[in-house]
Design a protein around this motif. Structure first.
Motif, PDB file in Angstrom:
ATOM      1  N   GLY A   1      -1.185   0.368   5.787  1.00  0.00           N
ATOM      2  CA  GLY A   1      -2.037  -0.677   5.687  1.00  0.00           C
ATOM      3  C   GLY A   1      -3.515   0.148   5.937  1.00  0.00           C
ATOM      4  O   GLY A   1      -3.732   1.381   5.266  1.00  0.00           O
ATOM      5  N   SER A   2      -2.875   0.750   6.645  1.00  0.00           N
ATOM      6  CA  SER A   2      -3.284   1.117   6.624  1.00  0.00           C
ATOM      7  C   SER A   2      -3.664   1.818   6.829  1.00  0.00           C
ATOM      8  O   SER A   2      -2.963   2.256   7.379  1.00  0.00           O
ATOM      9  CB  SER A   2      -3.927   0.815   6.795  1.00  0.00           C
TER      10      SER A   2
ATOM     11  N   CYS B   1       6.090  -3.287  -1.809  1.00  0.00           N
ATOM     12  CA  CYS B   1       4.991  -4.352  -1.913  1.00  0.00           C
ATOM     13  C   CYS B   1       4.546  -4.222  -3.382  1.00  0.00           C
ATOM     14  O   CYS B   1       4.317  -2.934  -3.858  1.00  0.00           O
ATOM     15  CB  CYS B   1       3.900  -4.019  -0.770  1.00  0.00           C
TER      16      CYS B   1
ATOM     17  N   CYS C   1       1.377  -1.995  -4.104  1.00  0.00           N
ATOM     18  CA  CYS C   1       1.412  -0.697  -3.584  1.00  0.00           C
ATOM     19  C   CYS C   1       1.771   0.354  -4.468  1.00  0.00           C
ATOM     20  O   CYS C   1       3.013   0.335  -4.802  1.00  0.00           O
ATOM     21  CB  CYS C   1       1.543  -0.873  -2.112  1.00  0.00           C
TER      22      CYS C   1
ATOM     23  N   GLN D   1      -2.658  -9.380   4.776  1.00  0.00           N
ATOM     24  CA  GLN D   1      -2.844  -9.421   3.287  1.00  0.00           C
ATOM     25  C   GLN D   1      -3.144 -10.560   2.583  1.00  0.00           C
ATOM     26  O   GLN D   1      -4.068 -10.571   1.792  1.00  0.00           O
ATOM     27  CB  GLN D   1      -1.523  -8.491   2.212  1.00  0.00           C
TER      28      GLN D   1
ATOM     29  N   ARG E   1       5.865  -8.829   0.497  1.00  0.00           N
ATOM     30  CA  ARG E   1       5.597  -8.702   1.677  1.00  0.00           C
ATOM     31  C   ARG E   1       6.824  -8.779   2.545  1.00  0.00           C
ATOM     32  O   ARG E   1       6.826  -8.406   3.742  1.00  0.00           O
ATOM     33  CB  ARG E   1       4.234  -9.393   2.415  1.00  0.00           C
TER      34      ARG E   1
ATOM     35  N   ASP F   1      -5.481  -5.731   7.316  1.00  0.00           N
ATOM     36  CA  ASP F   1      -5.766  -5.680   5.820  1.00  0.00           C
ATOM     37  C   ASP F   1      -5.815  -7.006   5.166  1.00  0.00           C
ATOM     38  O   ASP F   1      -4.794  -7.769   5.304  1.00  0.00           O
ATOM     39  CB  ASP F   1      -5.079  -4.556   5.309  1.00  0.00           C
TER      40      ASP F   1
ATOM     41  N   ILE G   1      -6.455  -8.898   1.124  1.00  0.00           N
ATOM     42  CA  ILE G   1      -6.874  -8.684  -0.229  1.00  0.00           C
ATOM     43  C   ILE G   1      -7.417 -10.038  -0.780  1.00  0.00           C
ATOM     44  O   ILE G   1      -6.453 -10.836  -0.563  1.00  0.00           O
ATOM     45  CB  ILE G   1      -5.340  -8.179  -1.109  1.00  0.00           C
TER      46      ILE G   1
ATOM     47  N   TYR H   1      -8.524  -7.375  -4.947  1.00  0.00           N
ATOM     48  CA  TYR H   1      -7.502  -6.787  -5.673  1.00  0.00           C
ATOM     49  C   TYR H   1      -7.608  -5.708  -6.962  1.00  0.00           C
ATOM     50  O   TYR H   1      -8.317  -6.040  -7.848  1.00  0.00           O
ATOM     51  CB  TYR H   1      -6.489  -8.015  -6.144  1.00  0.00           C
TER      52      TYR H   1
END
Length: 485
Positions: A2-3, A198, A201, A309, A321, A347, A349, A380
């Motif tokens: 996530g971070s 994810c 990612c 997210q 997720r 985190d 988005i 995003y």
């Protein structure tokens, strides 16, 4: 991942300095060591997450054994490496711009070796070597041991590349060189790679499959830091809660299995004066056992980075997720119950594929439910090769993404200010990390909940010591106070 971790924590990528994953700007990494006569000089610049900065310390260790010395000026270097991040598109653009600058220096000094390390190296290997002509060597995250040989190939007039991913490599036997260290805080990588797919990612593709590092080597590294006077360690992994190691224990003459809660306890027990942090947790994996371990030990910081997210179960499913809004709320409730006063960050988005206005509102209501101490927020950005890029349409207009991101930012600023205001009038125990960036007359350090605190320096308190600081006021990002009487 996530971070987290040397500079002030802020709310968002658009706001000044960060230390959390995916937030770090380019930073030259050097060590304070005597220069050996006729030694070659190495310049490393890192971008992105804490894992990249920890990897740069491994690279420096490998090359120092080959006679290199680090420098903070790339114009005097023999080898220049840029350790890269592929998480966001703007991170890649910053790297490209920087490579152009190095290219100008290479035209002046043709013997200069320029290399790309890390996640972009794996993802854009051919482009760097064949199309852009700016790079001599490309090395992926699992191939750093091969650097001496690769540099040798370049010196013989060849381009060099190794981006092979490994199922075993953890660099457990390499003692990292602490770069730009303050001698107070340090990172310890406990695992590499990621098995969570994810959809947005690139990490599983650039860092490979998840593997946990031998706990004996982790504890030895932590103990070495304690012996050298370090006061805080951050245990790093893409998903620390899935840490699991099986192997032999010489002391017990038996096979043992160590999970993250047990590892966390073992590190905390090394020294009661050693602060222990970790990053990053995954909502699907964080257990009550971990939470009770944090609550049990005063030196494990009451701070958890728990990326949400999105607040929408449907969007979370598209993101793969593997948890729902309700599951996430359950984990937050458990944190609040087991560790009262624990800080939580996230985190978020904005504008993921097909996100509706109602689902955006669900993210805002989730922010209100949790009341994050701080959050790292993004519009995003489609990353090539990911499941989302292959299967989903990036159909939210940029204007809508920007507006939604703005609304998230405003809400987070409100919550960050509110959380910090709760500390005004209190006396907090602060680990002094050094001088404030804005004034040599002030110290800065963090409290247990990871809030940055700035206060006037004192002759009686030195960096690396704890100070009791009375909090007089705050901004939306920083607590301001004075050493308590």
């Amino acid at each position: 991942m996530g971070s987290q971790y040397k500079e002030g924590y802020m709310i968002d990528l658009q706001l000044a300095d960060k230390t959390h994953d995916e937030q770090r700007q380019g930073e030259a990494l050097i060590i304070d060591a005597p220069v050996q006569q006729n030694s070659r000089k190495l310049y490393i610049e890192s971008y992105g997450c804490q894992m990249n900065f920890a990897d740069s310390e491994i690279v420096a260790s490998i090359l120092l054994d080959q006679g290199f010395q680090t420098t903070g000026d790339y114009k005097e270097a023999d080898v220049v490496f840029i350790n890269t991040c592929s998480i966001r598109e703007n991170a890649e653009q910053r790297v490209r711009n920087r490579l152009s600058q190095f290219g100008a220096e290479k035209r002046r000094n043709p013997k200069l070796i320029v290399g790309v390390l890390g996640c972009m190296a794996e993802r854009l290997k051919s482009k760097f070597l064949e199309e852009e002509k700016l790079v001599d060597v490309v090395v992926g995250p699992d191939a750093y041991r091969d650097l001496p040989q690769l540099i040798g190939q370049v010196e013989e007039g060849q381009k060099a590349i190794n981006v092979l991913l490994s199922r075993e490599e953890t660099y457990a036997d390499i003692s990292p060189v602490r770069l730009n260290g303050n001698g107070i805080t340090a990172f310890i990588s406990i695992m590499r790679g990621c098995d969570n797919m994810c959809s947005f990612c690139v990490v599983p593709f650039t860092r490979g499959r998840e593997r946990s590092r031998d706990p004996h080597s982790i504890l030895a590294e932590a103990q070495d830091l304690v012996d050298k006077g370090y006061k805080e360690v951050t245990l790093l992994g893409q998903n620390v809660d899935s840490y699991k190691w099986k192997g032999a224990d010489a002391a017990e003459d038996a096979e043992i299995e160590v999970n993250f809660a047990q590892l966390l306890e073992k590190v905390a027990l090394l020294n009661a004066d050693l602060r222990v942090r970790f990053s990053t947790s995954h909502p699907k994996d964080i257990t009550d056992e971990v939470l009770y371990t944090i609550a049990k030990y005063d030196n494990i910081c009451n701070y958890i980075h728990l990326p949400v997210q999105s607040g929408s179960s449907r969007v979370l499913e598209l993101m793969n997720r593997t948890y729902t809004r309700e599951w996430y709320i359950n984990r937050v409730d458990a944190i609040r119950k087991i560790i009262p006063g624990c800080a939580i960050s996230s985190d978020i988005i904005a504008g993921f594929c097909t996100e509706t206005e109602e689902e955006h509102q669900e993210t805002l209501t989730m922010m209100d439910y949790v009341g994050y101490d701080f959050a790292f927020t993004f519009s995003y950005s489609e990353r090539p090769g990911t499941l989302a890029a292959r299967k989903l349409e990036d159909d939210i207009p940029e204007k809508v993404k920007s507006r939604r991101l703005s609304e998230i930012l405003v809400k987070q600023q409100e919550w960050s200010l509110k959380r910090l205001q709760e500390n005004v009038g209190k006396t907090l125990r602060i680990l002094v990390e050094g001088k404030s960036k804005k004034s040599d007359l002030d110290y800065c350090g963090r409290n247990d909940q990871n809030a940055m605190v700035v206060f006037p320096a004192s002759e009686n308190i030195k960096p690396g010591q704890y100070a009791n600081v009375f909090i007089e006021r705050c901004t939306s990002a920083t607590l301001l106070g004075r050493i308590a009487d």
